[in-house]
Design a protein around this motif. Structure first.
Motif, PDB file in Angstrom:
ATOM      1  N   ARG A 190      11.179 -15.660  -2.499  1.00 50.07           N
ATOM      2  CA  ARG A 190      10.028 -14.879  -2.936  1.00 50.07           C
ATOM      3  C   ARG A 190       9.878 -13.618  -2.099  1.00 50.07           C
ATOM      4  O   ARG A 190      10.276 -13.571  -0.931  1.00 50.07           O
TER       5      ARG A 190
ATOM      6  N   GLY B  19       8.564 -11.014   0.314  1.00 50.23           N
ATOM      7  CA  GLY B  19       7.774 -11.134   1.525  1.00 50.23           C
ATOM      8  C   GLY B  19       8.151 -12.319   2.394  1.00 50.23           C
ATOM      9  O   GLY B  19       7.640 -12.463   3.501  1.00 50.23           O
ATOM     10  N   GLU B  20       9.024 -13.191   1.893  1.00 45.91           N
ATOM     11  CA  GLU B  20       9.407 -14.366   2.673  1.00 45.91           C
ATOM     12  C   GLU B  20      10.580 -14.086   3.606  1.00 45.91           C
ATOM     13  O   GLU B  20      10.835 -14.854   4.522  1.00 45.91           O
TER      14      GLU B  20
ATOM     15  N   TYR C 204       1.592 -21.965   3.318  1.00 48.33           N
ATOM     16  CA  TYR C 204       1.409 -21.890   1.869  1.00 48.33           C
ATOM     17  C   TYR C 204       0.914 -23.229   1.323  1.00 48.33           C
ATOM     18  O   TYR C 204      -0.044 -23.293   0.531  1.00 48.33           O
TER      19      TYR C 204
ATOM     20  N   ASN D  71       1.414 -14.431  -0.697  1.00 51.23           N
ATOM     21  CA  ASN D  71       2.415 -13.493  -0.182  1.00 51.23           C
ATOM     22  C   ASN D  71       2.277 -13.379   1.346  1.00 51.23           C
ATOM     23  O   ASN D  71       1.198 -13.066   1.853  1.00 51.23           O
TER      24      ASN D  71
END
Length: 319
Positions: A176, A178-179, A251, A267
Motif C-alpha cells: 500500500r 505509504g507503507e 493499523y 495511511n
C-alpha cells in the motif's frame, strides 16, 4: 788425653745435633710456607672461579632479561598496532554481513521484509531509484529539512556530511501507498546514524526528506555493529504481547477500535516520539468521500506502543 778427646767429641756431637735441628726446623718452615702458599693459591683460584661464574651468570641473566623485555615490548607494539588498525576500521564487508543478518531478524519482529541495496543496485521508492538518485545529486538528501551531502563509503571514511555504508528497504514488499520504508545507514564523523524516509511525493527542490529513526533496537543494533562488529542477539526477540511494535499492528489496532469499518482507509504518515512515548501517525480517510471527488480525509491520529490513540493535531485522547 782420653778424657779431653771425649770432651771434644761430645761438644762436636752437640753442635752437629743443633745444626740438624736447625735444618729440620728450616725444612719444616719451608714445608709450612709451601702448604700455606698452596692453600692461599687454591683459595684465590676458587674465589676467582666463583667470581667468574657469578659474573657469567649475571651477564646471562641480564641478557635474558633484556631479551624478555624486547620480546614483551615487541608484543605490546604488535597488539597496539592491531588494536589501532581495528579501531580505525569503521566499516568493512564483515560488518556489512552482520548488518544483513540483523536486518533479516529485525524485519521479522516488525512483520516486514527488507532487501539490501547499494550503488548500481537500487530500490524503487515511488519512482525514485535509491541510492543512485541521491548519490548522483539529482535529488538531495535533507535531514530535519536541511540539505546535506552524502557519499557512498566502503570503509566509513570520507569528506561528505554523511558516509553512506548501507541501504535497506521493504519497498518491493509493500502493498500500500505509504507503507514503504527506506533506511540509510550512515556515519557522521564516525558516529553511527540511521535515517528513514517514506516520502511519496515530489517537491520543487527535489529534496528527499529523512529523519533519524526512533526505533531504539535498530539504532542500537547498528551502533553495536560499527563499534564491536556484532549486535546484541538478546534484542532479537518477538514483540511483547499487547505491545504495538510496527505500523501494521497500529493499523489492526485502529481497525478494531473502528469495528472493522470497511469504508475506512489508513495511511502511514511516519513514526516518532513525543511526551506520551513512541507512536505511528496514521491518516484516516473515507472511501465514500474519495469516490465523491474529495480527499476523504477524516482525521490524523497517533497510535502509541501501549495502544493509546490521540488526535495528531490536538493530542487529545480518542476512542
Amino acid at each position: 788425653m782420653k778424657r779431653k778427646s771425649w770432651l771434644v767429641f761430645g761438644v762436636m756431637v752437640i753442635i752437629l745435633a743443633g745444626c740438624g735441628a736447625t735444618e729440620g726446623n728450616t725444612k719444616g718452615s719451608e714445608k709450612s710456607a709451601n702448604a700455606t702458599t698452596t692453600t692461599t693459591t687454591a683459595s684465590a683460584t676458587a674465589k676467582s672461579t666463583s667470581s667468574k661464574t657469578s659474573t657469567s651468570t649475571e651477564v646471562s641473566e641480564t641478557s635474558n632479561d633484556s631479551s624478555s623485555s624486547v620480546t614483551a615490548s615487541t608484543t605490546k607494539e604488535t597488539e597496539s598496532s592491531v588494536a589501532k588498525k581495528q579501531s580505525s576500521t569503521l566499516w568493512d564487508n564483515e560488518k556489512a554481513n552482520v548488518l544483513a543478518d540483523f536486518m533479516a531478524s529485525w524485519g521479522k519482529t516488525m512483520n516486514q521484509s527488507y532487501n539490501r541495496f547499494s550503488p548500481g543496485h537500487n530500490t524503487d521508492l515511488y519512482g525514485l531509484r535509491l541510492p543512485d538518485t541521491v548519490l548522483s545529486g539529482n535529488w538531495t538528501m535533507a535531514v530535519d529539512g536541511q540539505p546535506v551531502s552524502v557519499a557512498w563509503s566502503d570503509d566509513g571514511n570520507g569528506n561528505a556530511d554523511y558516509q553512506l555504508v548501507a541501504v535497506y528497504s521493504d519497498a518491493e514488499n509493500a502493498t500500500r501507498m505509504g507503507e514503504a520504508h527506506v533506511y540509510f545507514f550512515t556515519l557522521q564523523n564516525g558516529v553511527p546514524k540511521v535515517f528513514i524516509t517514506q516520502q511519496n511525493q515530489g517537491n520543487p527542490d527535489n529534496y528527499l526528506y529523512f529523519a533519524e529513526t526512533q526505533n531504539m533496537e535498530l539504532r542500537n543494533g547498528f551502533t553495536n555493529i560499527v563499534k564491536n562488529g556484532q549486535t546484541d542477539t538478546a534484542s532479537k526477540t518477538a514483540p511483547t504481547e499487547n505491545k504495538i511494535t510496527n505500523v501494521k499492528q497500529a493499523y489492526e489496532h485502529l481497525r478494531a477500535k473502528d469495528n472493522y469499518n470497511d469504508d475506512l482507509l489508513y495511511n502511514d504518515m511516519g513514526e516518532g516520539n513525543d511526551e506520551y512515548g513512541h507512536y505511528w501517525q496514521i491518516k484516516i480517510a473515507s472511501k465514500e468521500w474519495r469516490a465523491q471527488g474529495g480527499t476523504g480525509t477524516l482525521a490524523q491520529v497517533r497510535v502509541y506502543e501501549n495502544g493509546d490513540i490521540r488526535d495528531a493535531l490536538e493530542l487529545t485522547e480518542m476512542y
